[in-house]
Design a protein around this motif. Sequence first.
Motif, PDB file in Angstrom:
ATOM      1  N   SER A  84       0.804  -1.226   0.000  1.00 28.47           N
ATOM      2  CA  SER A  84       0.000   0.000   0.000  1.00 28.47           C
ATOM      3  C   SER A  84       0.835   1.273   0.000  1.00 28.47           C
ATOM      4  O   SER A  84       0.303   2.361  -0.216  1.00 28.47           O
TER       5      SER A  84
ATOM      6  N   ILE B 173      -0.410   3.420 -11.324  1.00 27.11           N
ATOM      7  CA  ILE B 173      -1.435   3.773 -10.340  1.00 27.11           C
ATOM      8  C   ILE B 173      -0.750   4.184  -9.047  1.00 27.11           C
ATOM      9  O   ILE B 173       0.264   3.598  -8.656  1.00 27.11           O
ATOM     10  N   ASN B 174      -1.302   5.192  -8.377  1.00 28.34           N
ATOM     11  CA  ASN B 174      -0.661   5.660  -7.157  1.00 28.34           C
ATOM     12  C   ASN B 174      -1.027   4.763  -5.978  1.00 28.34           C
ATOM     13  O   ASN B 174      -1.762   3.781  -6.115  1.00 28.34           O
TER      14      ASN B 174
ATOM     15  N   GLY C  31      -2.894   5.101  -3.344  1.00 30.98           N
ATOM     16  CA  GLY C  31      -4.291   5.015  -2.933  1.00 30.98           C
ATOM     17  C   GLY C  31      -5.225   4.505  -4.012  1.00 30.98           C
ATOM     18  O   GLY C  31      -6.388   4.209  -3.736  1.00 30.98           O
ATOM     19  N   GLY C  32      -4.737   4.406  -5.214  1.00 25.41           N
ATOM     20  CA  GLY C  32      -5.560   3.896  -6.308  1.00 25.41           C
ATOM     21  C   GLY C  32      -6.445   4.923  -6.978  1.00 25.41           C
ATOM     22  O   GLY C  32      -7.241   4.583  -7.856  1.00 25.41           O
ATOM     23  N   TYR C  33      -6.321   6.200  -6.577  1.00 27.60           N
ATOM     24  CA  TYR C  33      -7.229   7.202  -7.138  1.00 27.60           C
ATOM     25  C   TYR C  33      -6.602   8.024  -8.250  1.00 27.60           C
ATOM     26  O   TYR C  33      -7.249   8.864  -8.866  1.00 27.60           O
ATOM     27  N   SER C  34      -5.324   7.811  -8.521  1.00 29.67           N
ATOM     28  CA  SER C  34      -4.653   8.522  -9.607  1.00 29.67           C
ATOM     29  C   SER C  34      -4.019   7.502 -10.535  1.00 29.67           C
ATOM     30  O   SER C  34      -3.227   6.668 -10.097  1.00 29.67           O
ATOM     31  N   THR C  35      -4.394   7.571 -11.807  1.00 29.48           N
ATOM     32  CA  THR C  35      -3.906   6.604 -12.781  1.00 29.48           C
ATOM     33  C   THR C  35      -3.393   7.320 -14.033  1.00 29.48           C
ATOM     34  O   THR C  35      -3.808   8.440 -14.337  1.00 29.48           O
TER      35      THR C  35
ATOM     36  N   THR D 215      -7.794  -0.391 -18.083  1.00 31.59           N
ATOM     37  CA  THR D 215      -8.042   0.219 -16.780  1.00 31.59           C
ATOM     38  C   THR D 215      -7.184  -0.463 -15.739  1.00 31.59           C
ATOM     39  O   THR D 215      -7.268  -1.689 -15.563  1.00 31.59           O
TER      40      THR D 215
ATOM     41  N   SER E 297      -6.075  -0.950 -11.735  1.00 32.12           N
ATOM     42  CA  SER E 297      -6.661  -0.822 -10.405  1.00 32.12           C
ATOM     43  C   SER E 297      -5.809  -1.609  -9.415  1.00 32.12           C
ATOM     44  O   SER E 297      -4.896  -2.328  -9.811  1.00 32.12           O
TER      45      SER E 297
ATOM     46  N   ASP F 207      -5.907  -3.477  -5.172  1.00 27.19           N
ATOM     47  CA  ASP F 207      -6.594  -3.839  -3.938  1.00 27.19           C
ATOM     48  C   ASP F 207      -5.515  -3.931  -2.865  1.00 27.19           C
ATOM     49  O   ASP F 207      -4.801  -4.940  -2.775  1.00 27.19           O
TER      50      ASP F 207
END
Length: 116
Positions: free
Chosen positions: A30, A51-52, A54-58, A69, A71, A73
Motif C-alpha cells: 500500500s 497507479i498511485n 491510494g488507487g485514485y490517480s492513474t 483500466t 486498479s 486492492d
Amino acid sequence: EVQLVESGGGLVQPGGSLRLSCAASGFTFSSYAMSWVRQAPGKGREWVSAINTGGYSTRYADSVKGRFTISRDNARAMEFLQMNSLKPDDTAVYFCHVRNRGRDFWGRGTQVTVSS
C-alpha cells in the motif's frame, strides 16, 4: 524479498478482453505506486499504465488509453489491468512493476496474444 506474480494472460481474438492480475509480496504494497509494462516480440519494454498508492490517480500510455483500466486492492496486495477492445498490437508479455527502495522489480510476466 520483493515478489511479483502475474497471471491472467492468454489467447484472445481482436476486440476481446482480458484481466491481468499481479500478486505482490515482500514489501508494504500500500505504500508503493505500481505499474504495468509490456514487451512485444523483438521490441523493448514499453510502459503501459501506473497507479498511485491510494488507487485514485492513474496514468496510461496513449496506445492503451480508453481501452485499459488499472486498479489495485491494497488489502489483498494485488494489482489489476482490465484490457478491453484488444488489438493485435497489444500482443506482448505483460509485467507487473514496482520501484522499491531505488530498485526496479518485475515479475516473470504473463503472455497476452491477440489473434484471430
